[in-house]
Design a protein around this motif. Structure first.
Motif: not given
Length: 700
Positions: A572-585
Motif C-alpha cells: 500500500a505504501n508503494y501504491k500511495f507514495s511511489v507509484q504516483p511519482g512514477i506516473d507523473s514523471n
C-alpha cells in the motif's frame, strides 16, 4: 436544454460570479471577512441609490449596464466572504487557540476500521484548562489503535489528551493531497491515540436522526452479509445501494474504475435519479390535476429523503436529494422552468451552506454529469433519428453516457489520470443490472425475513452482481481498456471545458465562430500536452522518497526509470507514495530492484554501495558500510544514509567527500536527531526524509 437567451437562466448567470468569488478566496487564501462584507454593503448601497435615481436622472440611456455589473460584483464579493465566514479557525472559540490539558470531543462520523486503526472525525466541544473549562468549536481527525475490544459509535463523547498536531502535507511528487482534502472538510488537526489514552464519557450525544440513520444502515449492511454468500457481491450490494464502502475489495474497485463505471459504486445523483424515476412511475396517476402534481411532488421528496436515510445520510446522497428536491418543486410550481436554472439554485444553496463543497470531487462531478445530461445529451440525441423504437431507446442511453462522460472527462483525467476507452460498452452493460440490483436490493431490505421470498430476492440480487462483476472484469482485461498517465494542469482543464462546450454549442446553433474557438482551444491543449511530453522525454532526475521506515530512490532518464526500494509494487505504501511519482514523471519503462546487489543500464550503474547516474554519483551508507575502512577518501555528490547505522558524521566525513547529505526515514528518530545536530555543527548541507518533502534533483 440549451437556453437561447440568458434571461431563461438568470440563476445560472448569477451563480457564476458567486462561484468565481469562492474560487478566488480559496486560490489566494483570503482569511478575513470584514473587508468583503464592507465591500458588499458599499456595493449594495450604490445599487439602491442607482435604482432610486434610475428614472429621475435618465440613467437608463447611458448606464443601463451598471445595475447588472453591481449585482455581479455583489455576488462576487459574497462568494469571497463566505469562505472565511465558514472557517472555524477565524473564530475566537476555536479549540486550537487555547493550550488545554485535554479536550472533550463528540464523534461526528461513523468510525471506519482500516487495518489496525480506527478513523473518524469529531467535534471539539470543550477544552479543559488548568483552572476552568470552556466551550469550543472546530473539528479534529481521530485515529485510534484497535485493541479488539473498544468499539466506537457516532455520537460517543470522549475525553482525550490535547496532543493533536497539524495534518501532514504530501511529501512525495504526484501523491494525493490528504491535507487539502481534510481542510475542505474543515479539519486541520489530527490526534493519534493509543488504548488507555482516552475515556468514553457519554453516548448518543450526536444528532439523533443521523445516529438512527447510521445504526439503520449497519443493520441493513448486516442483512446483506447474512443473505448474500459471496463476500464481494455483499460488499458491492452494500456499496451500490447503501453507500457503505468499508468491505469493498481492491480488485473489484479496480474493475469498476478502469471501465469507467465507478460512479455506480458511489451512491449519488444517479441512484437517487433511478429511485425518483421508479417513484414517478408509481405515482404517475396523480398527474391529472394541479393538486395531484403537488401531492406527487411532496410524496416523491419524502420518499427520496427516506432513501437518503437508508444510506446513512451520505453527503453525496444528501447533495443529490437537495438537488432533486428543488427540481421537483420547481417543476411542480412552474409549468415552464429551465432545469439548469433549478440546478443552479440547488448549487447556490449548498455553497451558501458550505462554500468548500466546491473543492469536493464528488460535488464537481455530480453537478457536471447532471449538467451534461440536461444540456448536452439532447444535442447528441438529436444528431440521429432512428425509426426502430428499440434502437432509439439504445441511442438514448448511448447519448446520455456520452454526454456525462465527455463533460466530466477534463476533471476525471485531472484527478484520476486515466480515461476508460470502453466506457460506452461498460455503461450500456451495467444499465439493466444496476437497476435490477437497486430495486431488488431495496425490496430485499424492506421486506421481512420470509423464508422463500427473501431467499429468492437475495439470490437474484447476488447473481446479478456476480454477472455484472464478471462482465466488467472481462472488459477491464481487454487490450487498451484505458489510457493511463494522463496529467493535465489547471489551464489544460479550463481549455478542455471551453472546447467541449463550444463544440456542443456549435452542434446546436451551427455558429462557425464557436467552432473556431473550440478548435483553437483543442490546438492549445494538444500543443501543451505535447510540449510537456517532449520536456519529460528530455529530463533526467533523481528523487529521494520520504517513505517512513522504508527506502526509495527513483532514477529517471526520459521515459525510462529505475526505482531502488525495499517495497514491493503490491504494498500500500508503494501504491500511495511511489507509484504516483512514477506516473507523473511519465515513466513507461521501469525496473524495480532492492538496495543490495548490483545493477547496470545505459544510464545507471550500481556496484555495491556506489551508484553512478549519468554524471551524478550517490553513495549509499548503511550499517554494512560503517565497519569498512576505505584506503582513500571517496568522492560523491550525495551521501544517502539509510538502515540506521550507528556511527558519527565526523567519522563518515573522514572517509567520504560529498556535496549533500540525505537522511532517509528508515533511520530511528534518535539517529536522525544525532546526525542533524552534527551536520549543523559541521555546517554540512543536508536533507531529512522524515516529515519533510522528498528531495528531487533535476538535471534538465
Amino acid at each position: 436544454m440549451i437556453a437561447e437567451h440568458k434571461g431563461e437562466v438568470p440563476l445560472v448567470v448569477y451563480l457564476l460570479p458567486f462561484l468565481a468569488g469562492i474560487l478566488c478566496a480559496q486560490r489566494f487564501g483570503i482569511e478575513g471577512f470584514v473587508i468583503p462584507i464592507a465591500v458588499i454593503l458599499c456595493l449594495s448601497a450604490t445599487f439602491i441609490l442607482f435604482n432610486l435615481l434610475y428614472t429621475r436622472l435618465r440613467l437608463y440611456h447611458r448606464f443601463k449596464w451598471l445595475g447588472g455589473l453591481l449585482i455581479h460584483l455583489i455576488l462576487f464579493a459574497a462568494g469571497i466572504a463566505t469562505v472565511p465566514l465558514h472557517d472555524d479557525r477565524s473564530y475566537p472559540d476555536y479549540f486550537a487557540n487555547y493550550n488545554p490539558r485535554n479536550v472533550l470531543v463528540t464523534i461526528n462520523t461513523e468510525p471506519v476500521l482500516k487495518g489496525k486503526y480506527w478513523h473518524c472525525s469529531a467535534n471539539v466541544v470543550q477544552v479543559n484548562l488548568q483552572s476552568k473549562s470552556m466551550a469550543t468549536g472546530g473539528k479534529l481527525l481521530l485515529t485510534f489503535m484497535d485493541n479488539g475490544v473498544t468499539i466506537f459509535k457516532y455520537g460517543d463523547q470522549l475525553l482525550i489528551p490535547a496532543n493533536y498536531r497539524p495534518v501532514e502535507p504530501p511529501y512525495n511528487p504526484g501523491v494525493f493531497n490528504y491535507k487539502a482534502y481534510l481542510a475542505n472538510q474543515h479539519i486541520h488537526l489530527q490526534s493519534f491515540l493509543f488504548p488507555g489514552q482516552f475515556k468514553v464519557v457519554r453516548h448518543k450525544e450526536g444528532n439523533p436522526v443521523v445516529a438512527y440513520a447510521i445504526e439503520l444502515r449497519q443493520q441493513l449492511v448486516q442483512k446483506f452479509r447474512t443473505n448474500i454468500h459471496n463476500l464481494d457481491a455483499a460488499a458491492v450490494a452494500s456499496t451500490l445501494i447503501l453507500g457503505y464502502k468499508a468491505d469493498l475489495s481492491e480488485d473489484v474497485l479496480q474493475a469498476y474504475t478502469k471501465t469507467g463505471t465507478v460512479h455506480v459504486l458511489s451512491v449519488s445523483g444517479a441512484h437517487v435519479a433511478i429511485v425518483f424515476v421508479f417513484i414517478s412511475f408509481l405515482l404517475s396517476y396523480l398527474n391529472g390535476s394541479r393538486y395531484g402534481q403537488w401531492a406527487r411532488a411532496v410524496v416523491s421528496i419524502i420518499l427520496i429523503w427516506a432513501y437518503a436515510l437508508l444510506t446513512g445520510f451520505s453527503p453525496a446522497v444528501c447533495r443529490a436529494a437537495v438537488m432533486l428536491s428543488m427540481i421537483i418543486l420547481g417543476k411542480a410550481g412552474y409549468r415552464y422552468t429551465n432545469t439548469a436554472n433549478l440546478l443552479a439554485l440547488s448549487a447556490f444553496a449548498l455553497l451558501l451552506y458550505d462554500p468548500l463543497l466546491i473543492a469536493d470531487v464528488g460535488f464537481q462531478l455530480s453537478y457536471l454529469a447532471v449538467l451534461g445530461l440536461i444540456v448536452l445529451q439532447p444535442v447528441v440525441y438529436k444528431l440521429f433519428d432512428f425509426k426502430n423504437k428499440y434502437v432509439r431507446k439504445a441511442w438514448y442511453y448511448i447519448s446520455a453516457s456520452m454526454a456525462a462522460q465527455v463533460i466530466t472527462f477534463p476533471l476525471s483525467a485531472f484527478y484520476f489520470h486515466q480515461f476508460p476507452l470502453y466506457f460506452l460498452l461498460s455503461n450500456l452493460f451495467i444499465i439493466i443490472p444496476s437497476e435490477i440490483i437497486l430495486f431488488t436490493g431495496i425490496i430485499g431490505l424492506l421486506i421481512p425475513q420470509w423464508p422463500v421470498i427473501s431467499k429468492s430476492v437475495f439470490w437474484i440480487l447476488e447473481q446479478t452482481i456476480l454477472v455484472m462483476n464478471k462482465g466488467l472484469q472481462l472488459i477491464e482485461h481487454q487490450p487498451y481498456a484505458s489510457v493511463n498517465q494522463i496529467w493535465f494542469n489547471n489551464y489544460d482543464c479550463i481549455l478542455l471545458f471551453i472546447m467541449i462546450v463550444g463544440f456542443f454549442y456549435f452542434l446546436h446553433g451551427r455558429k462557425i465562430g464557436v467552432l473556431y474557438l473550440s478548435l483553437a482551444c483543442m490546438l492549445i491543449v494538444v500543443s501543451s500536452v505535447g510540449l510537456q511530453k517532449i520536456k519529460s522525454q528530455q529530463t533526467q532526475s533523481i528523487t529521494f522518497y520520504n517513505l517512513n521506515k522504508h527506502q526509495g530512490i527513483l532514477f529517471k532518464s526520459g521515459d525510462k526509470g529505475v526505482i531502488l526500494t525495499d517495497l514491493q509494487p503490491t504494498d500500500a505504501n508503494y501504491k500511495f507514495s511511489v507509484q504516483p511519482g512514477i506516473d507523473s514523471n511519465r515513466i513507461s519503462d521501469l525496473h524495480l530492484t532492492g538496495m543490495s546487489g548490483n545493477f547496470e543500464t545505459p544510464y545507471l550503474k550500481k556496484k555495491s554501495s556506489l551508484i553512478q547516474f549519468l554524471n551524478q554519483r550517490i553513495l549509499v551508507y548503511d550499517p554494512q558500510l560503517e565497519f569498512i575502512r576505505m584506503p582513500k577518501k571517496i568522492e560523491a555528490d550525495y551521501l544517502y544514509i539509510t538502515g540506521n547505522p550507528h556511527t558519527k558524521l565526523v567519522f563518515i566525513n573522514r572517509a567520504y567527500s560529498y556535496k549533500k547529505l540525505i537522511i532517509d526515514g528508515s533511520n530511528s528518530p534518535q539517529t536522525i536527531d544525532k546526525l542533524v545536530n552534527e551536520a549543523d555543527s559541521l555546517h554540512v548541507n543536508y536533507a531529512v526524509l522524515r516529515r519533510n518533502k522528498s528531495v528531487v534533483i533535476t538535471s534538465n
